[in-house]
Every structure is written in C-alpha cells, then in structure tokens.
Design an enzyme around this catalytic site. Structure first.
Site, mmCIF file in Angstrom:
data_model
loop_
_atom_site.group_PDB
_atom_site.id
_atom_site.type_symbol
_atom_site.label_atom_id
_atom_site.label_comp_id
_atom_site.label_asym_id
_atom_site.label_seq_id
_atom_site.Cartn_x
_atom_site.Cartn_y
_atom_site.Cartn_z
ATOM 1 N N ASN A 18 0.842 -1.196 0.000
ATOM 2 C CA ASN A 18 0.000 0.000 0.000
ATOM 3 C C ASN A 18 0.878 1.246 0.000
ATOM 4 O O ASN A 18 1.970 1.259 0.566
ATOM 5 C CB ASN A 18 -1.006 0.005 1.154
ATOM 6 N N GLU B 115 -3.083 -4.726 -3.061
ATOM 7 C CA GLU B 115 -3.616 -5.638 -4.067
ATOM 8 C C GLU B 115 -3.649 -4.984 -5.443
ATOM 9 O O GLU B 115 -3.225 -5.568 -6.440
ATOM 10 C CB GLU B 115 -5.037 -6.091 -3.688
#
Length: 123
Positions: free
Chosen positions: A38, A51
């Site tokens: 992130n 992701e």
C-alpha cells in the site's frame, strides 16, 4: 510462498497516515508472481492498496489472469477491500489467501464477491 512474499512486500509499504502496512503477492495462471504494497497519500483518495498495486504491476508486464492473491496486513486477517475485490474480479482471480491468527485462510474468490460486475465471463 505467496504469504511470505506478501509479508516481504508489506515491509516496503508507505503508510505514514494509518500506520497500517499491507503487502500482496499474486500468482498468475501462468505461474508468474507479482507483489505490491500500500502507498498512502495526504489526499486519501489517491492512496493505492497493495492488491491493486500488484495487479497494475502484473498488467504492466503484459499479463491479465490471476490465479491466487495473498494478502498480509495488521494482526489478523486482512481481506481485500471492495475496490480491490472489483479489480481482482476484472482479471479473473480464483483464490484469496490471507494470514490468519492460526495460519493461512483460503477462500474461493467468488465467496468474497459472488456477483461481481464485469470481468471475464461476466460481461
């Protein structure tokens, strides 16, 4: 293997606002692995999840099909958020693995997003 790679990726996260680091590792249907972490931003809407970071790296390499994604973050299971689930659906993700308190937890992707919009087979 994937959870270990996701945990390594989390060490590179940039999370000065939440202090919640997340790492992801995905395996394509062809067996290639891509990782992401992130990356937060003061303009919170510009933050990118681990992701989606892994997915965009996969796409930049010319690949389009995800078999499995592993996610590591925080103390307990760290499931993909809604936005990430939709992006994973776009590339046909089949399985999700997260680090749980007693070991890995694995689910079929369709259990996380049973009626996704778009993506392969749903257009």
């Amino acid at each position: 293997m994937l959870l270990d790679a996701a945990a390594r990726a989390a060490t590179f996260a940039y999370a000065p606002y939440s202090n919640f680091t997340v790492g992801a590792a995905l395996l394509t249907t062809g067996g290639q692995m891509f990782t992401g972490c992130n990356v937060e931003n003061a303009a919170f809407g510009e933050t990118i999840c681990a992701e989606r970071n892994a997915v965009t790296t996969m796409v930049a390499a010319g690949l389009r099909e995800i078999d499995t994604i592993a996610v590591v973050g925080g103390e307990g299971p760290c499931w993909p958020c809604g936005a990430c689930r939709q992006v994973l659906a776009e590339f046909g993700c089949r399985r999700v693995v997260v680090a749980g308190p007693d070991g890995p937890l694995e689910v079929a992707f369709t259990d996380l997003l049973p009626h996704s919009f778009g993506g392969p087979g749903n257009r």
